[in-house]
Scaffold this motif. Structure first.
Motif, mmCIF file in Angstrom:
data_model
loop_
_atom_site.group_PDB
_atom_site.id
_atom_site.type_symbol
_atom_site.label_atom_id
_atom_site.label_comp_id
_atom_site.label_asym_id
_atom_site.label_seq_id
_atom_site.Cartn_x
_atom_site.Cartn_y
_atom_site.Cartn_z
ATOM 1 N N PRO A 205 0.791 -1.238 0.000
ATOM 2 C CA PRO A 205 0.000 0.000 0.000
ATOM 3 C C PRO A 205 0.822 1.287 0.000
ATOM 4 N N THR A 206 2.119 1.215 0.286
ATOM 5 C CA THR A 206 2.920 2.438 0.271
ATOM 6 C C THR A 206 3.760 2.559 -1.011
ATOM 7 N N GLU A 325 -3.252 10.769 4.691
ATOM 8 C CA GLU A 325 -2.465 9.632 5.213
ATOM 9 C C GLU A 325 -0.961 9.916 5.152
ATOM 10 N N THR A 328 1.048 7.522 7.439
ATOM 11 C CA THR A 328 1.164 6.102 7.085
ATOM 12 C C THR A 328 1.729 5.910 5.679
ATOM 13 N N ASN A 330 0.004 5.471 3.102
ATOM 14 C CA ASN A 330 -0.816 4.407 2.502
ATOM 15 C C ASN A 330 -1.596 4.945 1.293
ATOM 16 N N LYS A 333 -5.450 4.118 1.101
ATOM 17 C CA LYS A 333 -6.389 4.841 1.967
ATOM 18 C C LYS A 333 -6.380 6.348 1.725
#
Ligand SMILES: [Zn+2]
Length: 452
Positions: A205-206, A325, A328, A330, A333
């Motif tokens: 996700p990153t 985000e 994070t 991410n 998201k």
């Protein structure tokens, strides 16, 4: 001061940069005198060698007020616009709450902007889901009659649940009505299809490459194909917002050559940034469609130079740091949207200056968006009778973007830390000098722009 002269050695008039003096009275350019300055009794503002050109027109901005003013509001957005040399912007029907899909919501928008318009503001309406097919076109007709400058629709989830993507059946029904009102349909062109490595992003996700792969060019191409088919059927003015995939250019060009009323914009961030250098976890760069790789972006620049893409917009769509985000990193998201309103002019110039002349560049931010919005008779040009919406800037002067410079509500922007060429020193909104020598002055003189 409502009666004065403004002189520059580099005034953009008659499609060239030349020495000229403007006389400005009551917000209108009353006279353009080419050649050396002839002293008069009028107060004189001297721009010297800086470029004096029509104020920038940003046809794609998300202000989010009312309802999500903590994301971005009129006060901060229009102030940032003024500091960036923008004199007119058009606000999208999302992500405010309520979204602008009916006249009552549009009225709330206009009211929310009162006392906070440091530049001129126009407004788009929106169509969502299958409502038009199910409930009829009355609401759309009323929105158009209320003066919205265009109608926006998505072909993919917008990111805001209360603004679901429109069905093709809804567009099919709406287009004749929009055409009759003499405004464009603006479409977010991504068409969701199964992709290879579907779970790549959920597993990483990153990862920027994983995010990029999750919204491929084929989605844009497919959506554009469908929209052009509808445009061909109805001959309704159709505008493709934020083109990112250069693959779709031949399709668009073919439609233009066939005489279809198609226009297309791209955005500063697709020109300035490149996927290869976006660090993993840098959700500041997340937008949809995504920022693609160098060879693609080079094709976008060439298309702008060759007149195949009509203009550049900021698609300013900020959100608070937690929704981006930033902690994070991410990409799955994070809110997809880039904060760049204030840097539309200098960042676009920095990205394009090695690809085109200033004379090719200036219309991309002035005359072309003015024509697109139906304002070409009063804005986007320096000529007698035109509105005195003007900017003075130095294309050669470099500056580093710091958080302290930013007037957006939130300072989070991928442009922070970047060195840009093109310092804005003065912005005039209907003759009022809202930024003078780099400092904010009189403000709140922006007008509401409605389709007549
Ligand atoms: Zn947008």
């Amino acid at each position: 001061m409502n009666n004065y002269s403004l002189h520059s050695h580099n005034c953009w008039t008659d499609n060239q940069l030349q020495e000229a003096t403007l006389h400005i009275k009551d917000g209108i350019i009353t006279e353009v005198i080419k050649g050396p300055l002839i002293p008069t009794d009028l107060p004189l503002i001297e721009a010297g060698d800086a470029v004096l050109m029509p104020g920038v027109i940003d046809a794609h901005v998300h202000i989010n007020e009312p309802g999500r003013t903590y994301w971005e509001g009129f006060e901060t957005a229009t102030k940032a616009a003024a500091f960036g040399g923008i004199t007119t912007l058009v606000d999208m029907p999302l992500n405010s709450s309520p979204v602008v899909t009916n006249v009552a919501a549009m009225q709330q928008k206009l009211t929310a902007s009162e006392g906070k318009r440091h530049v001129h503001c126009g407004f788009y309406g929106g169509i969502v889901g299958n409502e038009i097919v199910e409930k009829g076109i009355k609401e759309l007709e009323a929105l158009l009659a209320a003066g919205c400058l265009g109608v926006k629709a998505f072909l993919v989830h917008s990111g805001i649940d209360e603004f679901p993507n429109a069905t093709l059946a809804a567009l099919d029904k709406a287009m004749p009505v929009i055409k009759a009102a003499g405004v464009p349909l603006l479409v977010h062109c991504e068409w969701e299809m199964p992709i290879k490595g579907e779970d790549l992003l959920s597993q990483n996700p990153t990862s920027y490459p994983a995010y990029l792969a999750s919204r491929p060019k084929t989605w844009e191409n497919e959506a554009i194909k469908r929209v052009l088919q509808l445009c061909q059927k109805h001959h309704c003015p159709t505008h493709i917002v934020h083109l990112s995939a250069a693959d779709a250019l031949p399709l668009i060009l073919e439609a233009k050559r066939a005489g279809l009323p198609v226009t297309v914009e791209t955005c500063t961030h697709y020109l300035f940034f490149e996927a290869e250098t976006i660090p993993d976890g840098s959700t500041l760069h997340k937008c949809a469609p995504p920022i693609r790789k160098h060879p693609n972006n080079l094709l976008l620049k060439n298309a702008l130079r060759d007149g195949q893409i009509d203009f550049i917009a900021s698609d300013h769509s900020p959100a608070p740091p937690d929704i981006k985000e930033l902690e994070t990193g991410n990409f799955q998201k994070a809110w997809g949207g880039i904060a760049g309103l204030q840097f539309l002019l200098p960042a676009s110039w920095t990205a394009l200056r090695d690809h085109m002349s200033l004379s090719q560049f200036i219309p991309l931010l002035t005359k072309h968006p003015a024509d697109f919005l139906g304002l070409g008779e009063i804005k986007g040009k320096i000529a007698a009778g035109y509105h005195a919406d003007l900017v003075v800037w130095d294309p050669a002067q470099a500056f580093e973007v710091t958080e302290g410079l930013i007037h957006h509500r939130h300072k989070a922007s991928p442009f922070v830390g970047q060195t840009l060429s093109g310092m804005v020193t003065d912005t005039f909104v209907r003759g009022e000098r809202v930024v003078g020598n780099g400092k904010g002055r009189q403000r709140n003189c922006g007008e509401i722009i409605l389709k007549e």
